[in-house]
Design a protein around this motif. Sequence first.
Motif, mmCIF file in Angstrom:
data_model
loop_
_atom_site.group_PDB
_atom_site.id
_atom_site.type_symbol
_atom_site.label_atom_id
_atom_site.label_comp_id
_atom_site.label_asym_id
_atom_site.label_seq_id
_atom_site.Cartn_x
_atom_site.Cartn_y
_atom_site.Cartn_z
ATOM 1 N N THR A 1 0.754 -1.119 0.013
ATOM 2 C CA THR A 1 -0.002 0.160 -0.156
ATOM 3 C C THR A 1 0.819 1.332 -0.049
ATOM 4 O O THR A 1 0.484 2.200 -0.587
ATOM 5 C CB THR A 1 -0.986 0.109 1.275
ATOM 6 O OG1 THR A 1 -0.430 0.007 2.453
ATOM 7 C CG2 THR A 1 -1.704 -1.090 1.117
ATOM 8 N N THR A 2 1.944 1.363 0.604
ATOM 9 C CA THR A 2 2.865 2.322 0.812
ATOM 10 C C THR A 2 3.219 2.711 -0.617
ATOM 11 O O THR A 2 3.472 3.927 -1.259
ATOM 12 C CB THR A 2 3.876 2.328 1.794
ATOM 13 O OG1 THR A 2 3.321 2.175 2.901
ATOM 14 C CG2 THR A 2 4.959 3.418 1.803
ATOM 15 N N SER B 1 0.728 3.974 -3.056
ATOM 16 C CA SER B 1 0.200 5.326 -2.674
ATOM 17 C C SER B 1 1.206 6.257 -3.149
ATOM 18 O O SER B 1 0.641 7.432 -3.448
ATOM 19 C CB SER B 1 0.007 5.361 -1.384
ATOM 20 O OG SER B 1 -0.908 4.508 -0.672
ATOM 21 N N ASP C 1 -3.005 6.374 2.363
ATOM 22 C CA ASP C 1 -2.167 5.158 2.785
ATOM 23 C C ASP C 1 -2.926 4.572 4.077
ATOM 24 O O ASP C 1 -2.390 4.968 5.110
ATOM 25 C CB ASP C 1 -0.741 5.146 2.806
ATOM 26 C CG ASP C 1 -0.021 3.890 2.922
ATOM 27 O OD1 ASP C 1 -0.695 2.897 2.744
ATOM 28 O OD2 ASP C 1 0.971 3.925 3.078
#
Length: 293
Positions: free
Chosen positions: A52-53, A56, A158
């Motif tokens: 996700t990081t 994002s 995020d």
Amino acid sequence: MSLPLMSSASSNRSQADALAGGAAYAARRTGSGDAIGPTTLLCASGRGGSGTTLISALLAVAAAGEGHRVLLIDADDFVGPLAMTLGVTPRASWQDLRGGRVSPADVATPVSTTLTLVAGGAARLAGEGAPQLTSAERKACLRRLSALSEGMDLVVIDCGARLESVLAAITPHSGERLVAIASGADPVGLASTYALCKAVATRHGALPVELLVNRLEGSEAARCFDAIDAGARQFLGLSLRLAGAIPADPTLDAALRKGMTFADAAAGSPAAVAAHDVVTRALTVRPLSRSGV
């Protein structure tokens, strides 16, 4: 893909422009009673390690590189990895908003003339030993960040793999959607992504849900989406939209390991090209309603 650098003077002007009228944003409503807001992507996964990081950051940098004004929020309570990823040193995190110690403008860190980061992680101004946020405090702090959204074209949040972070970040408003990130077509990966969609749909049935497949492409990504979408339709009455697929990208990983800045490492990489396509669609196509229309 490159981000224009900013002088301190232009940074201050950019921040002032982006924050102007923030109080009015919170009160503005459509005729249906839904808050008006910019396109907002809540990036979340059902299990850790789904990326996700990275995703994002890729989405935010892609949009900012096209001249869109982007607010990137790291909803992580503990580490706040986006600041390290983007190579900036924030003065404060959104947790510092607790108790009114600082204003939303104080937790905004300029990354470029078009990209602003709100860092996650522990409060930086409260000193060591500050108590952890309660669920109510977390939601209150994140909702105060709506003042920063005024004037932005895109907000990327995020949320990581914690359902509590996702639920706290939901505002809701008409431009908001959940981007559920699936990182594999294995049974555990499929089940965890479905569980995320179910948990959010149960609590926020009107929130559109899109699926972004990470580290897969082509027919493999399509099969992953089809499996989760079929379950969501059958058991939740929820229609998903495929936001896109981000391929595994060893070139990006290698460039970051060599110490290149994120924007330079991502420029022209397969993952960045795919992220550009995803964010372009997100900014031009309205989200599906719960019924799929």
